[in-house]
Scaffold this motif. Structure first.
Motif, PDB file in Angstrom:
ATOM      1  N   GLY A  88       0.818  -1.205   0.000  1.00 61.99           N
ATOM      2  CA  GLY A  88       0.000   0.000   0.000  1.00 61.99           C
ATOM      3  C   GLY A  88       0.853   1.257   0.000  1.00 61.99           C
ATOM      4  O   GLY A  88       2.071   1.205  -0.151  1.00 61.99           O
ATOM      5  N   ILE A  89       0.207   2.384   0.201  1.00 61.96           N
ATOM      6  CA  ILE A  89       0.919   3.657   0.192  1.00 61.96           C
ATOM      7  C   ILE A  89       1.594   3.866   1.547  1.00 61.96           C
ATOM      8  O   ILE A  89       0.968   3.725   2.594  1.00 61.96           O
ATOM      9  CB  ILE A  89      -0.043   4.820  -0.115  1.00 61.96           C
ATOM     10  CG1 ILE A  89      -0.586   4.656  -1.542  1.00 61.96           C
ATOM     11  CG2 ILE A  89       0.658   6.164   0.053  1.00 61.96           C
ATOM     12  CD1 ILE A  89      -1.608   5.689  -1.943  1.00 61.96           C
ATOM     13  N   ARG A  90       2.887   4.189   1.488  1.00 57.36           N
ATOM     14  CA  ARG A  90       3.672   4.462   2.701  1.00 57.36           C
ATOM     15  C   ARG A  90       4.097   5.922   2.664  1.00 57.36           C
ATOM     16  O   ARG A  90       4.440   6.446   1.618  1.00 57.36           O
ATOM     17  CB  ARG A  90       4.929   3.566   2.759  1.00 57.36           C
ATOM     18  CG  ARG A  90       4.705   2.068   2.649  1.00 57.36           C
ATOM     19  CD  ARG A  90       3.961   1.531   3.815  1.00 57.36           C
ATOM     20  NE  ARG A  90       4.678   1.780   5.049  1.00 57.36           N
ATOM     21  CZ  ARG A  90       4.754   0.937   6.058  1.00 57.36           C
ATOM     22  NH1 ARG A  90       4.153  -0.215   5.991  1.00 57.36           N
ATOM     23  NH2 ARG A  90       5.414   1.257   7.142  1.00 57.36           N
ATOM     24  N   GLU A  91       4.079   6.543   3.809  1.00 62.48           N
ATOM     25  CA  GLU A  91       4.473   7.943   3.944  1.00 62.48           C
ATOM     26  C   GLU A  91       5.776   8.009   4.731  1.00 62.48           C
ATOM     27  O   GLU A  91       5.888   7.407   5.808  1.00 62.48           O
ATOM     28  CB  GLU A  91       3.399   8.744   4.692  1.00 62.48           C
ATOM     29  CG  GLU A  91       2.041   8.737   4.022  1.00 62.48           C
ATOM     30  CD  GLU A  91       1.960   9.664   2.825  1.00 62.48           C
ATOM     31  OE1 GLU A  91       2.703  10.667   2.801  1.00 62.48           O
ATOM     32  OE2 GLU A  91       1.174   9.370   1.917  1.00 62.48           O
ATOM     33  N   TYR A  92       6.748   8.723   4.199  1.00 60.84           N
ATOM     34  CA  TYR A  92       8.042   8.878   4.854  1.00 60.84           C
ATOM     35  C   TYR A  92       8.413  10.352   4.950  1.00 60.84           C
ATOM     36  O   TYR A  92       8.026  11.137   4.080  1.00 60.84           O
ATOM     37  CB  TYR A  92       9.149   8.168   4.074  1.00 60.84           C
ATOM     38  CG  TYR A  92       9.003   6.670   3.980  1.00 60.84           C
ATOM     39  CD1 TYR A  92       9.361   5.848   5.042  1.00 60.84           C
ATOM     40  CD2 TYR A  92       8.537   6.077   2.817  1.00 60.84           C
ATOM     41  CE1 TYR A  92       9.235   4.475   4.946  1.00 60.84           C
ATOM     42  CE2 TYR A  92       8.410   4.700   2.718  1.00 60.84           C
ATOM     43  CZ  TYR A  92       8.775   3.905   3.788  1.00 60.84           C
ATOM     44  OH  TYR A  92       8.647   2.540   3.703  1.00 60.84           O
ATOM     45  N   GLU A  93       9.198  10.669   5.964  1.00 61.84           N
ATOM     46  CA  GLU A  93       9.819  11.982   6.048  1.00 61.84           C
ATOM     47  C   GLU A  93      11.314  11.758   5.970  1.00 61.84           C
ATOM     48  O   GLU A  93      11.863  10.885   6.655  1.00 61.84           O
ATOM     49  CB  GLU A  93       9.477  12.681   7.374  1.00 61.84           C
ATOM     50  CG  GLU A  93      10.147  14.054   7.479  1.00 61.84           C
ATOM     51  CD  GLU A  93       9.881  14.752   8.808  1.00 61.84           C
ATOM     52  OE1 GLU A  93      10.602  15.725   9.084  1.00 61.84           O
ATOM     53  OE2 GLU A  93       8.999  14.323   9.553  1.00 61.84           O
ATOM     54  N   VAL A  94      11.986  12.540   5.136  1.00 62.15           N
ATOM     55  CA  VAL A  94      13.436  12.454   5.025  1.00 62.15           C
ATOM     56  C   VAL A  94      14.030  13.190   6.216  1.00 62.15           C
ATOM     57  O   VAL A  94      13.830  14.398   6.381  1.00 62.15           O
ATOM     58  CB  VAL A  94      13.940  13.068   3.694  1.00 62.15           C
ATOM     59  CG1 VAL A  94      15.459  13.010   3.625  1.00 62.15           C
ATOM     60  CG2 VAL A  94      13.298  12.371   2.507  1.00 62.15           C
ATOM     61  N   LEU A  95      14.762  12.462   7.069  1.00 54.85           N
ATOM     62  CA  LEU A  95      15.371  13.067   8.249  1.00 54.85           C
ATOM     63  C   LEU A  95      16.781  13.562   7.977  1.00 54.85           C
ATOM     64  O   LEU A  95      17.192  14.609   8.462  1.00 54.85           O
ATOM     65  CB  LEU A  95      15.409  12.062   9.403  1.00 54.85           C
ATOM     66  CG  LEU A  95      14.053  11.563   9.923  1.00 54.85           C
ATOM     67  CD1 LEU A  95      14.257  10.519  11.007  1.00 54.85           C
ATOM     68  CD2 LEU A  95      13.205  12.715  10.417  1.00 54.85           C
ATOM     69  N   GLU A  96      17.514  12.772   7.178  1.00 55.07           N
ATOM     70  CA  GLU A  96      18.934  13.100   6.973  1.00 55.07           C
ATOM     71  C   GLU A  96      19.407  12.476   5.664  1.00 55.07           C
ATOM     72  O   GLU A  96      18.993  11.365   5.299  1.00 55.07           O
ATOM     73  CB  GLU A  96      19.726  12.516   8.144  1.00 55.07           C
ATOM     74  CG  GLU A  96      21.194  12.793   8.148  1.00 55.07           C
ATOM     75  CD  GLU A  96      21.874  12.126   9.353  1.00 55.07           C
ATOM     76  OE1 GLU A  96      22.964  11.550   9.149  1.00 55.07           O
ATOM     77  OE2 GLU A  96      21.308  12.167  10.465  1.00 55.07           O
TER      78      GLU A  96
END
Length: 158
Positions: A146-154
């Motif tokens: 399914g759709i996954r949401e990520y935030e780029v930390l570094e």
């Protein structure tokens, strides 16, 4: 000819495997074939057939490695300008916004990908979504789960 991206580390590993196959494995199997021939009738000689099978595998792998190396575009990420953006070879620390789990991936060539070692192929859905992003950016990735949401930390280049 289409060039295939590969990290310096990936090239080194393929060259080491090629040297092992040519310098150690190939001579060993040639010797095993010679010894098996000395035992007589080759039709019923299991050692001979096993050695020939091994030789066939080695020769096939040598050709495969030579082809991969001939089409490789080796990218040394340490020599690239540090823009802060996700590029081939970059190591990216992500926050999974659904599970609050932090995960780190390095984006590598297809032949180097190893999910257990946290190296993902540049052609994978996650890597394609990350290319060009910077720390603080959020990305949505369509995966088989399914759709996954990520935030780029570094983003780092090591």
């Amino acid at each position: 000819m289409i060039k295939v991206p590969m990290t310096k580390r990936g090239e080194t590993l393929l060259r080491e495997e090629l040297a092992d196959l040519k310098g150690i494995q190939r001579p060993r199997v040639i010797q095993a074939i010679a010894e098996a021939r000395e035992h007589g009738d080759l039709k019923e000689n299991a050692e001979y057939h096993a050695a020939r099978d091994q030789q066939s595998f080695i020769e096939g792998r040598v050709k495969e490695l030579e082809a991969k190396l001939s089409t490789a575009q080796v990218i040394d990420v340490l020599q690239l300008p540090k823009s802060g953006k996700v590029i081939f070879g970059a190591t990216v620390k992500l926050l999974d916004l659904d599970s609050d789990e932090e995960i780190t991936y390095q984006i590598v060539g297809d032949d180097e990908a190893d999910l257990k070692a946290r190296r993902i192929s540049v052609g994978s859905p996650v890597a394609r979504a990350l290319i060009g992003k910077e720390a603080g950016d959020e990305v949505s990735v369509t995966t088989p789960k399914g759709i996954r949401e990520y935030e780029v930390l570094e983003v780092s280049y090591i």
